[in-house]
Design a protein around this motif. Structure first.
Motif, PDB file in Angstrom:
ATOM      1  N   THR A 135      -6.111  -6.873  -2.720  1.00 52.39           N
ATOM      2  CA  THR A 135      -5.428  -8.172  -2.793  1.00 52.39           C
ATOM      3  C   THR A 135      -6.110  -9.034  -3.844  1.00 52.39           C
ATOM      4  O   THR A 135      -7.334  -9.165  -3.837  1.00 52.39           O
ATOM      5  N   GLN A 192      -6.008  -0.988   0.434  1.00 59.19           N
ATOM      6  CA  GLN A 192      -5.268  -2.165  -0.035  1.00 59.19           C
ATOM      7  C   GLN A 192      -6.177  -3.057  -0.874  1.00 59.19           C
ATOM      8  O   GLN A 192      -7.334  -3.297  -0.511  1.00 59.19           O
ATOM      9  N   SER A 217      -5.747 -12.936  -5.728  1.00 57.44           N
ATOM     10  CA  SER A 217      -5.131 -14.253  -5.623  1.00 57.44           C
ATOM     11  C   SER A 217      -5.746 -15.186  -6.663  1.00 57.44           C
ATOM     12  O   SER A 217      -6.971 -15.225  -6.820  1.00 57.44           O
ATOM     13  N   ARG A 247     -10.519 -11.846  -4.646  1.00 53.48           N
ATOM     14  CA  ARG A 247     -10.161 -10.427  -4.654  1.00 53.48           C
ATOM     15  C   ARG A 247     -10.787  -9.752  -3.440  1.00 53.48           C
ATOM     16  O   ARG A 247     -11.969  -9.939  -3.161  1.00 53.48           O
ATOM     17  N   GLU A 261      -0.352 -14.440  -5.667  1.00 55.65           N
ATOM     18  CA  GLU A 261      -1.073 -13.408  -4.929  1.00 55.65           C
ATOM     19  C   GLU A 261      -0.359 -12.080  -5.063  1.00 55.65           C
ATOM     20  O   GLU A 261       0.864 -11.999  -4.925  1.00 55.65           O
ATOM     21  N   ASP A 262      -1.118 -11.046  -5.343  1.00 57.39           N
ATOM     22  CA  ASP A 262      -0.599  -9.683  -5.450  1.00 57.39           C
ATOM     23  C   ASP A 262      -1.350  -8.780  -4.490  1.00 57.39           C
ATOM     24  O   ASP A 262      -2.567  -8.873  -4.370  1.00 57.39           O
ATOM     25  N   LYS A 263      -0.598  -7.869  -3.850  1.00 57.01           N
ATOM     26  CA  LYS A 263      -1.202  -6.893  -2.934  1.00 57.01           C
ATOM     27  C   LYS A 263      -0.749  -5.496  -3.334  1.00 57.01           C
ATOM     28  O   LYS A 263       0.375  -5.301  -3.735  1.00 57.01           O
TER      29      LYS A 263
END
Length: 206
Positions: A176, A174, A178, A109, A204-206
């Motif tokens: 992130t 931002q 994963s 993260r 993965e998310d952003k």
């Protein structure tokens, strides 16, 4: 090349500039905190659990005289913050002398915040160079989409323009995340010859 009156002549070549002029002190501060842990637990002679943890935090504060002249043309107040955390847990096992397996999971993260404030007379001069009528014409160009899909504050106080010495704020945030699962097998089918097969899944998310 775009040159602005009163700032200085345009460069005629790309040679290094021997001297620059600074209108400010350019103070800066960088702080970094990093922690890492690598732990292993031996279940027996053939199997063990490994855990690797990492944390890092970096903060940057800087006041930059960006134009390189004695004029108050472009000043940037730059504030950046970055945080990161990672965790891996895996199992390592041996079955005889020829077969080894590694399997585990990974989490990561990160969080980034950028807050830049650009001041000085740059925006007013840029408006004139673009043929706009001062700051009111510049904000009108922003609202019309001349610089891309940007957000412009519709507050009524902006109806008469921004005036002299206004600043631009550029803010970005931002996060992130994963997550991964992985496995690998090594098989020495004859002496000095090893077959390796592995698989990994990542989201993965952003």
């Amino acid at each position: 090349v775009l040159c602005f009156a009163g700032i200085g002549p345009c460069r005629s070549n790309i040679d290094d500039i021997p001297d620059t002029v600074n209108g400010g002190g350019n103070p800066a501060r960088l702080r970094t905190t990093a922690v890492t842990a690598n732990l292993a637990y031996n279940i027996n002679d053939e199997h063990r659990i490994v855990a690797i943890t990492g944390y890092r935090k970096t903060s940057e504060d800087r006041l930059l005289d960006f134009d390189g002249t004695s004029a108050e043309f472009i000043t940037i107040d730059r504030d950046n913050d970055f945080k990161q955390f990672s965790q891996e847990v895996r199992w390592e096992g041996s079955f005889g002398d020829r077969f080894n397996i590694t399997a585990g999971g990974y989490y990561w993260r990160s969080e980034f915040t950028q807050n830049w404030i650009t001041g000085g007379s740059f925006w007013n001069v840029a408006a004139g160079a673009l043929g706009l009528s001062g700051s009111d014409g510049l904000i009108g160009a922003f609202q019309a989409g001349a610089f891309g899909p940007l957000y412009c504050d519709p507050h009524p106080s902006l109806a008469g323009g921004l005036g002299d010495g206004f600043t631009q704020v550029l803010k970005e945030h931002q996060v992130t995340k994963s997550v991964a699962l992985f496995a690998q097998a090594d098989y020495e089918f004859i002496d000095n010859w090893t077959l390796t097969a592995g698989i990994r899944w990542t989201k993965e998310d952003k």
